[in-house]
Write an enzyme that holds these catalytic residues in place. Structure first.
Site: not given
Ligand code: BGC
Length: 773
Positions: A357-358, A497, A610-611
């Protein structure tokens, strides 16, 4: 000036400091980080910044976008292909190399303006012989099948014969320094002379037998006269080596040029590869290194005209922002609609070159405003894999199209079910099972791409088809809970996550609802205004009125968790009941320190995330929330976000500005801009964080410059200049105009049309006419 560290020849070539990223000394422990930072890409291929003479700590990877293979590993990953960097120089059995000699002087720089890597060092061997080795390398953007290296070699206190080995190394294997993950993705089909001289190596991927041809020739010149003698080709197993030697005279500089080319069966038929590579190298020799470099430089000059951002008043930040843009724009591919941009660009092995999704959420806005053809390719990539997404949905028991969490070349799920931990234990990885919001990101990407580029043709045809199928997926993914009379999405993972799985992740539910709502409106417009496209979509998807009615109900009754009676949105059902741990300390780089409580508890038992998750929702859908909701939630979640992913600081920066917390926004921008340069996540060795590069651009343009598109479709600029900045300028494409936007310290804005039509723009609340004057 950094270029003062080089001798005259390179001083003439190199750019000013604002374009240069410096490696001031050689520390082997930093090799892998610099290999990522100094990787070069022309969209077609990417090569890490390893040394020509090799080294002990190195992952000298070269990838061609689209060349994936699985073999024994967990997933299809970009195959490490034969590396053509190798040039070894030897005097009387002593290698002139950074690891064999005493280093008297060392500098490497990435010149972002010209997309080239330059080096200069003086090496003293065991017998006291000193050699000045300087050089540049580039992967041409003018002709993506041409790559070149030029070394300037000067014996400083001796004369003698220097032996040259020109190498293509086919022994390279993925995850070379991780024994459990090591895998060789190719087998050799040819290792032979290119022509009378030179090297040709052909390998094929093990699963699909896709052939890749690489070739090179080396020349040595003194005063423009070829001086390489005793040329010979040798095949040493999976290494192709061309040998030659020349007489070196104290104080006289020899120029060594390596001409390289690569083609794959994605470009041409198998039987033609050797011929193509040979012709390309002949053509390169004829054009000459300097001219090819000039053509490459000219393409970059044009690219920078569109992409550069200038921040006056903070030199380091200005350069760091440029560094992020450099890597993102270099990797975008304006020619190939079947490749995407992987989570580590083409600069490292982590995540196997997969698209996440990045792409849609972080990188696409940059491409849509700056390089619309590349953005269109990224969209077409998803369309091209729609059928695979349909199959993926069916396989998982859903309808419509479910895009894989990780996507390579065939659209099947590439997120591994299992991984192996360092202690050898197997770890069941549930990310692909639960993390479904990528399908919403694909839908949102279409909406956003079309909003920026007005590519109606894509929307009404391919876009509409994807949107319909993702809406269908969401409708089938929801469950109706009769006693609550609402639709829920259970057992799901949101952007954060560390809580996996949960019920009713607000971000996911909200975007699913949005996807359904958006398609319902679009279908209605199509029916009324675009009969041909309406018929097409009905024919292609079998959509019925009954299904649309059902979608209306689902989106209307979608459960969106929140703390009743307050402005607080709940990240997922039950989040507020978790242990309320907050972040209290920050390290010297302003990065949050893990709270003590996490020593005894798992993050998933706490509210530490986490984010950006709720804050990500506010970023994407801000106009649907009140100011109070935005600021209360920002404040709440900011204290609980550890930024364990690089996809987080930039979003907190943009949103910090929205809530008026300018100083926090500035700190977050710095973290994002320096994330790889200072190795803040401690994993830059695995590649550049691609999403973050796009996030940095968004932070400056959407955040500090305050660029947005109003409901009326008008481009709006409403800056919040930090007190540290004296000026900001950048350009972007909107409608039929290419605009230059200049912002002064006092937030006054000048918008000039560089090309195209006069345009009305809303600047600090007032409508102005932007023109060429
Ligand atoms: C993140 C995801 C991301 C992926 C690839 C993961 O650590 O939690 O949101 O899409 O890394 O960059």
């Amino acid at each position: 000036m950094i270029k003062e560290r080089f001798s005259e020849k390179l001083k003439e070539i190199l750019s000013s400091d604002d374009w240069l990223i410096l490696q001031p000394e050689y520390e082997p422990e930093d090799n892998l980080k610099y290999e990522s930072l100094f990787s070069l890409s022309n969209g077609y291929l990417g090569i890490r910044g390893s040394y020509e003479e090799g080294g002990k700590i190195t992952l000298p990877y070269l990838y061609i976008n689209g060349v994936f293979d699985k073999s024994e590993t967990f997933m299809r990953e970009l195959a490490a292909l034969p590396n053509w960097l190798g040039i070894k120089l030897t005097i009387e059995k002593e290698l002139i190399g950074i690891e064999n000699c005493q280093i008297l002087n060392f500098t490497r720089v990435l010149d972002m303006k010209q997309a080239l890597l330059a080096k200069s060092y003086i090496l003293r061997d065991k017998k006291g012989r000193e050699t000045l080795v300087e050089g540049i390398r580039f992967v041409s953007r003018a002709n993506v099948h041409r790559m070149g290296i030029k070394l300037y070699v000067t014996p400083l206190n001796y004369s003698g014969i220097i032996e040259v080995e020109n190498i293509i190394d086919g022994t390279i294997i993925n995850f070379y320094d991780a024994p459990r993950f090591k895998v060789k993705h190719t087998y050799m089909t040819a290792n032979e002379a290119l022509d009378k001289d030179g090297i040709y190596m052909e390998v094929a991927t093990r699963d699909n037998h896709l052939h890749i041809g690489s070739g090179c020739r080396i020349e040595a010149y003194k005063n423009n006269r070829g001086i390489l003698k005793n040329r010979m080709f040798h095949a040493f197993g999976e290494q192709g080596v061309e040998f030659g030697d020349f007489d070196a005279v104290e104080g006289e500089t020899i120029e060594i040029i390596k001409y390289v080319s690569m083609y794959t069966e994605r470009d041409a038929a198998r039987y033609a590869l050797h011929g193509l590579v040979k012709d390309e190298i002949d053509g390169f020799l004829e054009t000459g290194f300097e001219e090819e470099l000039a053509a490459h430089r000219a393409v970059y000059e044009e690219m920078w005209k569109s992409a550069d951002i200038r921040i006056a008043g903070d030199f380091e930040l200005d350069r760091a922002v440029r560094f992020n843009i450099f890597h993102l724009m270099s990797t975008g591919n304006e020619r190939d609609a079947t490749v995407n941009v992987g989570a580590k660009l083409l600069s490292g092995e982590e995540y196997g070159g997969h698209a996440f999704w990045d792409t849609e959420i972080f990188m696409l806005p940059f491409f849509a405003y700056i390089f619309p053809e590349t953005a269109r390719n990224l969209e077409s990539y998803r369309y091209h894999l729609l059928e695979a997404a349909r199959k993926n949905a069916r396989k998982n028991g859903y309808k419509g199209a479910q895009y894989p969490w990780e996507s390579a070349d065939d659209g099947t799920e590439q997120c591994p079910d299992w991984t192996i931990e360092p202690d050898g234990s197997c770890y069941r990885c549930y990310v692909a099972v639960y993390e479904h919001h990528v399908s919403a990101a694909v839908a949102y990407g279409i909406y956003n791409y079309v909003k920026i580029t007005r590519d109606k043709d894509f929307l009404l045809n391919q876009g509409m088809e994807i949107l319909t199928e993702t809406a269908r997926f969401w409708a089938s993914r929801c469950e109706y809970i009769a006693e609550k009379d609402r639709y829920e999405i259970n057992q799901v993972t949101g952007p954060d996550e560390w809580h996996e799985p949960v019920n009713n992740n607000l971000y996911t539910n909200y975007l699913a609802k949005w996807n359904l709502r958006y398609v319902i409106t679009l279908i209605d417009t199509l029916k009324k205004e675009h009969a041909k496209e309406y018929d097409r979509i009905i024919r292609k998807t079998g959509l019925t009125d009954g299904e649309i009615k059902y979608w209306e109900i689902v989106q209307d009754k979608m459960y969106l968790p929140r703390k009743e009676g307050t402005s607080l949105l709940e990240q997922f059902e039950g989040y507020f009941k978790l242990d309320d741990v907050v972040i209290e300390k920050y390290d010297e780089n302003d990065w949050p320190i893990r709270p003590e409580a996490l020593k005894t508890k798992k993050a998933r038992q706490t509210q530490i995330i986490k984010q950006a998750d709720v804050v990500m929702l506010l970023h994407l859908m801000g106009e649907e929330f009140s100011e109070d909701e935005i600021s209360q939630n920002y404040e709440y979640y900011e204290k609980r976000t550890l930024h364990g992913s690089s996809l987080s600081p930039s979003i907190y920066s943009v949103m910090g500005l929205k809530v008026g917390d300018d100083s926090k926004a500035y700190r977050y921008l710095k973290r994002a801009a320096f994330l790889d340069l200072l190795n803040l996540q401690k994993n830059t060795r695995e590649g550049i964080h691609a999403a973050n590069t796009g996030g940095v651009w968004q932070t400056v343009v959407f955040g500090f410059a305050g660029v947005s598109i109003g409901e009326d479709g008008m481009l709006t600029v409403c800056p919040h200049m930090p007190k540290e900045w004296e000026g900001l300028d950048f350009s972007l494409h909107y409608l039929n105009s290419w605009l230059k936007i200049t912002i002064s310290r006092d937030n006054s804005v000048l918008v000039k049309v560089l090309d195209g039509e006069t345009l009305e723009v809303k600047v600090n609340g007032q409508i102005i006419k932007a023109s060429r004057e």
